[in-house]
Scaffold this motif. Structure first.
Motif, PDB file in Angstrom:
ATOM      1  N   ILE A  68       0.864  -1.230   0.224  1.00 17.76           N
ATOM      2  CA  ILE A  68      -0.086   0.158  -0.021  1.00 17.76           C
ATOM      3  C   ILE A  68       0.862   1.228   0.035  1.00 17.76           C
ATOM      4  O   ILE A  68       1.918   1.278   0.867  1.00 17.76           O
ATOM      5  CB  ILE A  68      -1.057  -0.076   1.163  1.00 17.76           C
ATOM      6  N   THR A  69       0.492   2.267  -0.770  1.00 18.95           N
ATOM      7  CA  THR A  69       1.321   3.498  -0.866  1.00 18.95           C
ATOM      8  C   THR A  69       0.137   4.448  -0.591  1.00 18.95           C
ATOM      9  O   THR A  69      -0.872   4.453  -0.972  1.00 18.95           O
ATOM     10  CB  THR A  69       2.046   3.783  -2.105  1.00 18.95           C
ATOM     11  N   LEU A  70       0.482   5.696   0.122  1.00 24.07           N
ATOM     12  CA  LEU A  70      -0.173   6.703   0.477  1.00 24.07           C
ATOM     13  C   LEU A  70       0.703   7.983   0.848  1.00 24.07           C
ATOM     14  O   LEU A  70       2.104   7.669   1.315  1.00 24.07           O
ATOM     15  CB  LEU A  70      -1.258   6.597   1.722  1.00 24.07           C
ATOM     16  N   SER A  83       7.855  19.757   1.231  1.00 26.90           N
ATOM     17  CA  SER A  83       8.109  18.740   0.204  1.00 26.90           C
ATOM     18  C   SER A  83       7.080  17.701   0.276  1.00 26.90           C
ATOM     19  O   SER A  83       6.988  16.922  -0.632  1.00 26.90           O
ATOM     20  CB  SER A  83       9.455  18.074   0.519  1.00 26.90           C
ATOM     21  N   GLY A  84       6.478  17.276   1.282  1.00 25.20           N
ATOM     22  CA  GLY A  84       5.543  16.268   1.155  1.00 25.20           C
ATOM     23  C   GLY A  84       6.170  14.938   1.898  1.00 25.20           C
ATOM     24  O   GLY A  84       7.351  15.108   2.005  1.00 25.20           O
ATOM     25  N   THR A  85       5.196  13.849   1.812  1.00 28.15           N
ATOM     26  CA  THR A  85       5.748  12.726   2.522  1.00 28.15           C
ATOM     27  C   THR A  85       4.908  11.445   2.067  1.00 28.15           C
ATOM     28  O   THR A  85       3.756  12.005   1.523  1.00 28.15           O
ATOM     29  CB  THR A  85       5.994  12.737   4.196  1.00 28.15           C
ATOM     30  N   GLY A  86       5.425  10.386   1.892  1.00 25.90           N
ATOM     31  CA  GLY A  86       4.681   9.262   1.651  1.00 25.90           C
ATOM     32  C   GLY A  86       5.260   7.810   2.403  1.00 25.90           C
ATOM     33  O   GLY A  86       6.465   7.810   2.969  1.00 25.90           O
ATOM     34  N   PHE A  87       4.464   6.996   2.269  1.00 24.58           N
ATOM     35  CA  PHE A  87       4.679   5.964   2.918  1.00 24.58           C
ATOM     36  C   PHE A  87       4.533   4.617   2.170  1.00 24.58           C
ATOM     37  O   PHE A  87       3.645   4.524   1.260  1.00 24.58           O
ATOM     38  CB  PHE A  87       3.914   5.596   4.178  1.00 24.58           C
ATOM     39  N   LEU A  88       5.175   3.479   2.223  1.00 22.83           N
ATOM     40  CA  LEU A  88       5.200   2.235   1.723  1.00 22.83           C
ATOM     41  C   LEU A  88       4.885   1.170   2.766  1.00 22.83           C
ATOM     42  O   LEU A  88       5.773   0.929   3.745  1.00 22.83           O
ATOM     43  CB  LEU A  88       6.244   1.826   0.949  1.00 22.83           C
ATOM     44  N   ILE A  89       3.638   0.631   2.587  1.00 22.49           N
ATOM     45  CA  ILE A  89       3.219  -0.378   3.703  1.00 22.49           C
ATOM     46  C   ILE A  89       3.084  -1.602   3.046  1.00 22.49           C
ATOM     47  O   ILE A  89       2.761  -1.834   2.297  1.00 22.49           O
ATOM     48  CB  ILE A  89       1.839  -0.004   4.280  1.00 22.49           C
ATOM     49  N   ILE A 120      -0.204  -4.662   9.413  1.00 23.86           N
ATOM     50  CA  ILE A 120       0.934  -4.295   8.906  1.00 23.86           C
ATOM     51  C   ILE A 120       2.325  -4.837   9.599  1.00 23.86           C
ATOM     52  O   ILE A 120       2.590  -5.064  10.617  1.00 23.86           O
ATOM     53  CB  ILE A 120       1.284  -2.601   9.313  1.00 23.86           C
ATOM     54  N   ASP A 121       3.139  -5.088   8.260  1.00 26.56           N
ATOM     55  CA  ASP A 121       4.475  -5.944   8.524  1.00 26.56           C
ATOM     56  C   ASP A 121       5.540  -4.822   8.732  1.00 26.56           C
ATOM     57  O   ASP A 121       6.340  -4.874   9.591  1.00 26.56           O
ATOM     58  CB  ASP A 121       4.533  -6.775   7.604  1.00 26.56           C
ATOM     59  N   SER A 122       5.334  -3.676   7.843  1.00 29.05           N
ATOM     60  CA  SER A 122       6.292  -2.680   7.987  1.00 29.05           C
ATOM     61  C   SER A 122       5.560  -1.602   7.343  1.00 29.05           C
ATOM     62  O   SER A 122       4.889  -1.603   6.430  1.00 29.05           O
ATOM     63  CB  SER A 122       7.484  -3.062   7.264  1.00 29.05           C
ATOM     64  N   ALA A 123       5.940  -0.061   7.695  1.00 28.40           N
ATOM     65  CA  ALA A 123       5.528   0.995   7.339  1.00 28.40           C
ATOM     66  C   ALA A 123       6.629   1.956   7.026  1.00 28.40           C
ATOM     67  O   ALA A 123       7.422   2.315   7.966  1.00 28.40           O
ATOM     68  CB  ALA A 123       4.572   1.717   7.990  1.00 28.40           C
ATOM     69  N   THR A 124       7.361   2.132   5.899  1.00 27.71           N
ATOM     70  CA  THR A 124       8.719   2.553   5.482  1.00 27.71           C
ATOM     71  C   THR A 124       8.171   4.024   4.861  1.00 27.71           C
ATOM     72  O   THR A 124       7.360   4.066   3.849  1.00 27.71           O
ATOM     73  CB  THR A 124       9.331   1.975   4.537  1.00 27.71           C
ATOM     74  N   GLN A 125       8.599   5.018   5.437  1.00 26.31           N
ATOM     75  CA  GLN A 125       8.668   6.547   4.979  1.00 26.31           C
ATOM     76  C   GLN A 125       9.524   6.543   3.508  1.00 26.31           C
ATOM     77  O   GLN A 125      10.729   6.424   3.822  1.00 26.31           O
ATOM     78  CB  GLN A 125       8.952   7.491   5.683  1.00 26.31           C
ATOM     79  N   THR A 126       8.826   7.089   2.533  1.00 24.37           N
ATOM     80  CA  THR A 126       9.729   6.982   1.293  1.00 24.37           C
ATOM     81  C   THR A 126      10.135   8.339   0.765  1.00 24.37           C
ATOM     82  O   THR A 126      10.824   8.528  -0.101  1.00 24.37           O
ATOM     83  CB  THR A 126       8.830   6.330   0.157  1.00 24.37           C
ATOM     84  N   LEU A 127       9.391   9.372   1.235  1.00 23.35           N
ATOM     85  CA  LEU A 127       9.622  10.708   1.099  1.00 23.35           C
ATOM     86  C   LEU A 127       9.937  11.812   2.251  1.00 23.35           C
ATOM     87  O   LEU A 127       9.258  11.419   3.037  1.00 23.35           O
ATOM     88  CB  LEU A 127       8.474  11.321   0.262  1.00 23.35           C
TER      89      LEU A 127
END
Length: 127
Positions: A68-70, A83-89, A120-127
């Motif tokens: 999941i991305t958001l 700059s904003g932020t996002g996550f890969l779950i 959730i196994d992992s939630a990684t911040q991508t931005l």
């Protein structure tokens, strides 16, 4: 534990797009929903109301793993203010079709036929 920054995205950016990826017999499948539709359960699962998502449901029956991305441009990310932020779950999903969690979500979304519940196994911040 769900990162605070991810919780902030869900609160501040209800109209942000969420992408949910699954893998089935026919390959990858991607479906979208809105940040504002996601609820967090007491055990920190993501509860996503399901109206259609028939292909997603079929894929999860074979393989429960989801990506999941958001994100949000309104929440500061790793690269400075504005700059904003996002996550890969990464997680595992199931469908809930009855019970108190279903009833609670149905009060908010009269059109739902199920809840996509993601552990959730992992939630990684991508931005």
């Amino acid at each position: 534990m769900i990162p605070n920054k991810l919780m902030e995205i869900l609160k501040i950016e209800p109209d942000g797009v969420v992408a949910i990826a699954t893998l089935g017999k026919e390959g990858q499948h991607l479906v979208n929903t809105w940040n504002g539709y996601i609820a967090i359960s007491s055990d920190e699962r993501l509860f996503i109301p399901v109206g259609h998502m028939h292909k997603t449901e079929a894929n999860i029956a074979l393989n429960p793993h989801v990506l999941i991305t958001l994100g949000s441009r309104k929440v500061d990310g790793m690269h400075g203010s504005g700059s904003g932020t996002g996550f890969l779950i990464r997680g595992k999903a199931t469908f809930i079709r009855s019970g108190p969690d279903f009833d609670s979500m149905r009060e908010r979304f009269r059109w739902l036929r199920a809840i996509l519940a993601v552990t959730i196994d992992s939630a990684t911040q991508t931005l």
